[in-house]
Each structure stands twice: as C-alpha cells, then as structure tokens.
Design a protein around this motif. Structure first.
Motif, PDB file in Angstrom:
ATOM      1  N   THR A  28       0.829  -1.385  -0.147  1.00  0.00           N
ATOM      2  CA  THR A  28      -0.183   0.177   0.067  1.00  0.00           C
ATOM      3  C   THR A  28       0.896   1.669   0.312  1.00  0.00           C
ATOM      4  OG1 THR A  28      -0.111   0.250   2.017  1.00  0.00           O
ATOM      5  CG2 THR A  28      -1.791  -0.669   1.601  1.00  0.00           C
ATOM      6  N   THR A  29       2.116   0.950  -0.340  1.00  0.00           N
ATOM      7  CA  THR A  29       2.967   2.347  -1.090  1.00  0.00           C
ATOM      8  C   THR A  29       2.448   3.427  -1.626  1.00  0.00           C
ATOM      9  OG1 THR A  29       4.815   1.013  -1.989  1.00  0.00           O
ATOM     10  CG2 THR A  29       4.849   1.224   0.219  1.00  0.00           C
ATOM     11  N   GLY A  30       3.012   4.710  -1.700  1.00  0.00           N
ATOM     12  CA  GLY A  30       2.515   5.653  -2.771  1.00  0.00           C
ATOM     13  C   GLY A  30       3.130   5.087  -4.138  1.00  0.00           C
ATOM     14  N   GLU A  31       4.215   4.519  -3.976  1.00  0.00           N
ATOM     15  CA  GLU A  31       4.898   4.184  -5.218  1.00  0.00           C
ATOM     16  C   GLU A  31       3.925   2.739  -6.275  1.00  0.00           C
ATOM     17  OE1 GLU A  31       9.568   2.505  -6.656  1.00  0.00           O
ATOM     18  OE2 GLU A  31       8.710   2.473  -4.957  1.00  0.00           O
ATOM     19  N   ASN A  61      -0.048   7.684   2.120  1.00  0.00           N
ATOM     20  CA  ASN A  61       0.423   7.018   0.849  1.00  0.00           C
ATOM     21  C   ASN A  61      -0.307   8.107   0.031  1.00  0.00           C
ATOM     22  OD1 ASN A  61      -1.850   5.663   2.069  1.00  0.00           O
ATOM     23  ND2 ASN A  61      -1.576   4.394   0.989  1.00  0.00           N
ATOM     24  N   MET A  62      -1.232   8.407  -0.484  1.00  0.00           N
ATOM     25  CA  MET A  62      -2.002   8.903  -0.468  1.00  0.00           C
ATOM     26  C   MET A  62      -1.943  10.396  -1.194  1.00  0.00           C
ATOM     27  SD  MET A  62      -3.886   5.897  -1.820  1.00  0.00           S
ATOM     28  CE  MET A  62      -4.724   6.477  -2.799  1.00  0.00           C
ATOM     29  N   ARG A  67       6.188  11.653  -1.178  1.00  0.00           N
ATOM     30  CA  ARG A  67       5.988  10.203  -1.483  1.00  0.00           C
ATOM     31  C   ARG A  67       4.591   9.505  -1.872  1.00  0.00           C
ATOM     32  NH1 ARG A  67      10.400   7.371   1.854  1.00  0.00           N
ATOM     33  NH2 ARG A  67       9.502   8.722   2.872  1.00  0.00           N
ATOM     34  N   GLY A  68       3.915  10.136  -1.280  1.00  0.00           N
ATOM     35  CA  GLY A  68       2.218   9.937  -1.567  1.00  0.00           C
ATOM     36  C   GLY A  68       1.410   9.742  -3.234  1.00  0.00           C
ATOM     37  N   VAL A  69       0.307   8.737  -3.573  1.00  0.00           N
ATOM     38  CA  VAL A  69       0.092   8.682  -4.808  1.00  0.00           C
ATOM     39  C   VAL A  69      -0.243  10.200  -5.508  1.00  0.00           C
ATOM     40  CG1 VAL A  69      -1.860   7.684  -6.070  1.00  0.00           C
ATOM     41  CG2 VAL A  69      -0.886   6.536  -4.209  1.00  0.00           C
TER      42      VAL A  69
END
Length: 232
Positions: A28-31, A61-62, A67-69
């Motif tokens: 569920t990481t942004g990447e 993470n979003m 580094r978020g989506v």
C-alpha cells in the motif's frame, strides 16, 4: 483497491462517473499504488495523460506531497490536481462532531445494540419475530430484517445504520424487554434501560436531523459522492 473515473461525456455533454473495478496490490505504498493505477488505466484503454484531477482520502500514502500517490502521479501528469475526497472530508467532520459526549454515548449504544442482536441467533430471531408483529416498524424498515452496524469510514453507512435503528426503535425496545423479562438476558435489560434514558432519546432526536441532512445530500448527489480518480 477500488478505482473510478469522472469525465465529460461529449455525446451528451454531461459529467459522468463510472466505477472501473477492484484491483489487488502487493503493498500500500504510494509507489506501488501509483504504478497500479497507471497500469490499470492503460489496460482499460484510458489515457492517463488526459487526467486533470485526482482524489483520495487523506492518508499519507495517498496524499503525501513527496512520496504519496498524488505526488507521484503529478510527477508524470502535472495537470492532475489533487483534491481530498469530499466524501472522506464529510465523514471526518461527522466523526469529529460525534465526539461530543452525548452524541458519542448515544452512537456507542446504537452500535452495541446492533451487535447484541446481529451476533446472537437467539436475539436476532426474537427481533425478527417482534418486527413481523409490529406493522409500524416493519413499514419503516421496508425490506430490512436486522439492524445495521456503524462504519467508521463511511458517512453514508453511519446515516443508513442510524436510520435503521430509528425505524425499528419500537421493535428494539420490545425485543429487549422480552429478552430481559422472559429469558433472563441481563445485557438486554441493560440495553433497554440505556435506550430509554432521557439523554439518549433527546440526542437521538437531534442526531436524526443531522443524519437526515447527510442522507438528503447523498440522494441529491445520486449516491456518487466519491473521488475523482481512485479511492480506498
């Protein structure tokens, strides 16, 4: 992970919103999520470069600016402006409003009563039998036959759950009374006393007004108060 898109339909000159589907991810990481979004859109024939907006909840993470989506998507598509999902904003507002002591106690009681009936076959059967004999509650419940549990992350689910409790309130009290008096269910007796207190009844009435406004908002939006790009 779920994904939906909002776009202008040139054939009808209207704004449409469509659910594209679910997708499982290894992380569920942004990447990982950003790459998954791009891959899904490409596979479905949607051109990501035409994106002009993206909306998610406020999780780091979003929504993270580095580094978020949303940040990773904007690195590829600068025009895709990020907007915090309005449904989540409304949900957060309701959560904070519900932290007021009387409102919190009342909603906690609603949740406990729902659990008490839904997770006990004996209690649920008596609830359904009582409901079948209560024409007023049965009509208000429409096709429903059980109480709904509250959901921390869905404001519309909170409104629906509370409406169900209000609609079946007569049945709830009667069933709890029977469980306590005829079956020796001490917890049912405690729940009955809780839902008949002055504080509970007054707060229930004021809460009915606020959740009614939320339900009206949901209906006016066609039930489509979701994100512009991807959500949850």
């Amino acid at each position: 992970m779920s994904l939906c898109v909002r776009f202008v339909d040139k054939t009808t000159s209207t704004v449409r919103e469509e659910f594209l589907g679910f997708s499982s991810t290894t992380s569920t990481t942004g990447e990982v999520l950003a790459n998954a979004f791009s891959d899904i859109l490409t596979k479905l024939g949607v051109r990501p470069k035409n994106m002009r907006g993206q909306g998610y909840d406020g999780a780091s993470n979003m929504s993270g600016i580095h580094r978020g989506v949303q940040a990773r998507i904007r690195q590829l598509i600068p025009e895709a402006v990020y907007t915090h999902c309005k449904a989540h904003c409304l949900n957060l507002a309701i959560i904070h409003a519900s932290k007021e002591r009387y409102a919190k106690n009342m909603m906690d009681t609603v949740q406990q009563v729902a659990f008490a009936f839904n997770y006990s076959a004996k209690r649920l059967l008596l609830f359904q039998e009582t409901l079948a004999d209560d024409n007023i509650s049965k009509e208000a419940m429409a096709e429903g036959t059980k109480l709904r549990s509250l959901c921390e992350t869905r404001w519309s689910a909170r409104a629906d759950a509370f409406h169900t409790f209000l609609a079946s309130y007569r049945t709830v009290v009667t069933a709890l009374d029977q469980l306590s008096a005829e079956h020796g269910d001490t917890k049912a007796g405690m729940y009955k006393m809780a839902v008949l207190t002055f504080d509970f009844i007054v707060t229930r009435g004021s809460r009915a007004c606020s959740t009614g406004h939320c339900a009206a908002f949901k209906r006016s939006s066609g039930g489509k108060v979701r994100s512009c790009y991807g959500c949850d």
